[in-house]
Design a protein around this motif. Structure first.
Motif, PDB file in Angstrom:
ATOM      1  N   VAL A  92     -13.466   3.295  -1.829  1.00 11.01           N
ATOM      2  CA  VAL A  92     -12.673   3.752  -2.691  1.00 11.01           C
ATOM      3  C   VAL A  92     -12.120   5.313  -2.481  1.00 11.01           C
ATOM      4  N   TRP A  93     -10.650   5.196  -2.598  1.00  9.51           N
ATOM      5  CA  TRP A  93     -10.010   6.514  -2.248  1.00  9.51           C
ATOM      6  C   TRP A  93      -9.317   6.897  -3.343  1.00  9.51           C
ATOM      7  N   HIS A  94      -9.633   7.958  -4.328  1.00 11.38           N
ATOM      8  CA  HIS A  94      -8.660   8.529  -5.353  1.00 11.38           C
ATOM      9  C   HIS A  94      -7.497   9.698  -4.632  1.00 11.38           C
ATOM     10  N   MET A  95      -6.534   9.198  -4.811  1.00 14.44           N
ATOM     11  CA  MET A  95      -5.389  10.109  -4.394  1.00 14.44           C
ATOM     12  C   MET A  95      -4.787  10.863  -5.479  1.00 14.44           C
ATOM     13  N   GLU A  96      -4.904  12.212  -5.457  1.00 19.30           N
ATOM     14  CA  GLU A  96      -3.927  12.917  -6.336  1.00 19.30           C
ATOM     15  C   GLU A  96      -3.403  14.334  -5.800  1.00 19.30           C
ATOM     16  N   ASP A  97      -3.070  14.402  -4.644  1.00 17.23           N
ATOM     17  CA  ASP A  97      -2.453  15.431  -3.741  1.00 17.23           C
ATOM     18  C   ASP A  97      -0.866  15.152  -4.022  1.00 17.23           C
ATOM     19  N   LYS A  98      -0.580  15.214  -5.115  1.00 23.64           N
ATOM     20  CA  LYS A  98       0.933  15.065  -5.435  1.00 23.64           C
ATOM     21  C   LYS A  98       1.853  15.943  -5.044  1.00 23.64           C
ATOM     22  N   HIS A  99       1.145  17.414  -5.043  1.00 26.04           N
ATOM     23  CA  HIS A  99       2.144  18.343  -4.465  1.00 26.04           C
ATOM     24  C   HIS A  99       1.677  19.044  -3.073  1.00 26.04           C
ATOM     25  N   GLY A 100       2.423  19.842  -2.577  1.00 15.46           N
ATOM     26  CA  GLY A 100       1.954  20.731  -1.481  1.00 15.46           C
ATOM     27  C   GLY A 100       2.154  19.825  -0.218  1.00 15.46           C
ATOM     28  N   LYS A 101       1.179  19.997   0.837  1.00 13.49           N
ATOM     29  CA  LYS A 101       1.501  19.769   1.944  1.00 13.49           C
ATOM     30  C   LYS A 101       1.146  18.122   2.305  1.00 13.49           C
ATOM     31  N   GLY A 102       0.235  17.717   1.464  1.00 17.35           N
ATOM     32  CA  GLY A 102       0.117  16.176   1.664  1.00 17.35           C
ATOM     33  C   GLY A 102      -0.977  15.803   2.741  1.00 17.35           C
ATOM     34  N   HIS A 103      -1.103  14.597   3.310  1.00 16.44           N
ATOM     35  CA  HIS A 103      -1.846  14.157   4.071  1.00 16.44           C
ATOM     36  C   HIS A 103      -1.537  12.912   5.054  1.00 16.44           C
ATOM     37  N   HIS A 104      -2.094  12.698   6.204  1.00 12.48           N
ATOM     38  CA  HIS A 104      -1.503  11.821   7.026  1.00 12.48           C
ATOM     39  C   HIS A 104      -2.392  10.726   7.174  1.00 12.48           C
ATOM     40  N   THR A 105      -1.866   9.437   7.349  1.00 16.35           N
ATOM     41  CA  THR A 105      -2.623   8.287   7.356  1.00 16.35           C
ATOM     42  C   THR A 105      -2.431   7.515   8.386  1.00 16.35           C
ATOM     43  N   MET A 106      -3.404   6.955   9.249  1.00 20.38           N
ATOM     44  CA  MET A 106      -3.035   5.822  10.183  1.00 20.38           C
ATOM     45  C   MET A 106      -4.184   4.817  10.155  1.00 20.38           C
ATOM     46  N   VAL A 107      -3.597   3.524  10.466  1.00 21.14           N
ATOM     47  CA  VAL A 107      -4.650   2.449  10.613  1.00 21.14           C
ATOM     48  C   VAL A 107      -5.350   2.488  11.947  1.00 21.14           C
ATOM     49  N   THR A 108      -6.723   2.549  11.841  1.00 19.39           N
ATOM     50  CA  THR A 108      -7.564   2.632  13.117  1.00 19.39           C
ATOM     51  C   THR A 108      -8.092   1.163  13.574  1.00 19.39           C
ATOM     52  N   SER A 109      -8.045   0.153  12.537  1.00 16.98           N
ATOM     53  CA  SER A 109      -8.529  -0.985  13.162  1.00 16.98           C
ATOM     54  C   SER A 109      -7.680  -1.684  13.817  1.00 16.98           C
ATOM     55  N   ASP A 110      -8.407  -2.908  14.512  1.00 22.90           N
ATOM     56  CA  ASP A 110      -7.452  -3.781  15.255  1.00 22.90           C
ATOM     57  C   ASP A 110      -6.757  -4.650  14.358  1.00 22.90           C
ATOM     58  N   VAL A 111      -7.121  -4.679  13.185  1.00 17.97           N
ATOM     59  CA  VAL A 111      -6.621  -5.625  12.175  1.00 17.97           C
ATOM     60  C   VAL A 111      -5.671  -5.168  11.033  1.00 17.97           C
ATOM     61  N   ASP A 112      -5.033  -5.840  10.367  1.00 19.86           N
ATOM     62  CA  ASP A 112      -4.042  -4.994   9.575  1.00 19.86           C
ATOM     63  C   ASP A 112      -5.080  -4.300   8.354  1.00 19.86           C
ATOM     64  N   PHE A 113      -4.648  -3.365   7.691  1.00 19.77           N
ATOM     65  CA  PHE A 113      -5.364  -2.586   6.486  1.00 19.77           C
ATOM     66  C   PHE A 113      -4.863  -3.389   5.166  1.00 19.77           C
ATOM     67  N   GLU A 114      -5.563  -3.821   4.546  1.00 20.91           N
ATOM     68  CA  GLU A 114      -5.417  -4.363   3.334  1.00 20.91           C
ATOM     69  C   GLU A 114      -6.164  -3.795   2.148  1.00 20.91           C
ATOM     70  N   ALA A 115      -5.557  -3.575   0.811  1.00 19.87           N
ATOM     71  CA  ALA A 115      -6.059  -2.771  -0.211  1.00 19.87           C
ATOM     72  C   ALA A 115      -5.454  -3.030  -1.443  1.00 19.87           C
ATOM     73  N   VAL A 116      -6.303  -2.734  -2.507  1.00 26.03           N
ATOM     74  CA  VAL A 116      -5.642  -2.825  -3.967  1.00 26.03           C
ATOM     75  C   VAL A 116      -5.291  -1.559  -4.293  1.00 26.03           C
ATOM     76  N   ILE A 117      -4.087  -1.167  -5.000  1.00 26.72           N
ATOM     77  CA  ILE A 117      -3.801   0.256  -5.495  1.00 26.72           C
ATOM     78  C   ILE A 117      -3.853  -0.186  -6.866  1.00 26.72           C
ATOM     79  N   ILE A 118      -4.398   0.901  -7.650  1.00 25.84           N
ATOM     80  CA  ILE A 118      -4.444   1.154  -9.137  1.00 25.84           C
ATOM     81  C   ILE A 118      -3.781   2.227  -9.419  1.00 25.84           C
ATOM     82  N   GLN A 119      -2.536   2.470 -10.016  1.00 26.10           N
ATOM     83  CA  GLN A 119      -1.919   3.610 -10.316  1.00 26.10           C
ATOM     84  C   GLN A 119      -2.348   4.064 -11.549  1.00 26.10           C
ATOM     85  N   HIS A 120      -2.655   5.339 -12.003  1.00 31.36           N
ATOM     86  CA  HIS A 120      -2.913   5.889 -13.361  1.00 31.36           C
ATOM     87  C   HIS A 120      -1.925   6.244 -13.991  1.00 31.36           C
ATOM     88  N   GLU A 121      -0.596   6.508 -13.443  1.00 31.21           N
ATOM     89  CA  GLU A 121       0.529   7.302 -14.120  1.00 31.21           C
ATOM     90  C   GLU A 121       1.782   6.393 -13.739  1.00 31.21           C
TER      91      GLU A 121
END
Length: 121
Positions: A92-121
């Motif tokens: 589980v990854w909680h994201m709240e870096d809504k301002h500033g420099k942000g983050h970088h994301t890349m898929v590292t698996s040989d298969v697709d990355f699948e997830a559920v996103i739950i938005q709080h606002e």
């Protein structure tokens, strides 16, 4: 139980923190026995997400405060301060870096990355 949280500090730097989730025995689905459960968090909407294998995005902040629950595959997320976390099935990854420099994301698996996103606002 815990999850990883990505947030922005006052200088706009994205940083990681580990958050412990408090679980308390409660009646959740009477007449079933009490179960260990956390306090509820309000949520606005839920979505499913797929990032194709080898997907690599530019650095960005999260658009809203949200949680991601990984169902398959893995991604490596790099905060602007340089610390990385690998998010894999069950994480589980909680994201709240809504301002500033942000983050970088890349898929590292040989298969697709699948997830559920739950938005709080």
């Amino acid at each position: 139980m815990e999850y990883c949280k990505l947030y922005s500090d006052d200088a706009g730097e994205s940083r990681w923190a580990d958050v412990d989730v408090a679980l308390e025995p409660r009646s959740f689905a009477p007449p079933a026995q009490d179960i260990e459960i956390s306090d509820p968090e309000p949520a606005r909407q839920m979505m499913f997400l797929r990032l194709r294998a080898s997907w690599d995005e530019p650095i960005h902040p999260t658009p809203v405060r949200q949680k991601l629950i990984c169902l398959a595959g893995s991604v490596r997320v790099t905060a602007s301060d340089g610390e990385t976390r690998d998010i894999t099935k069950g994480d589980v990854w909680h994201m709240e870096d809504k301002h500033g420099k942000g983050h970088h994301t890349m898929v590292t698996s040989d298969v697709d990355f699948e997830a559920v996103i739950i938005q709080h606002e």
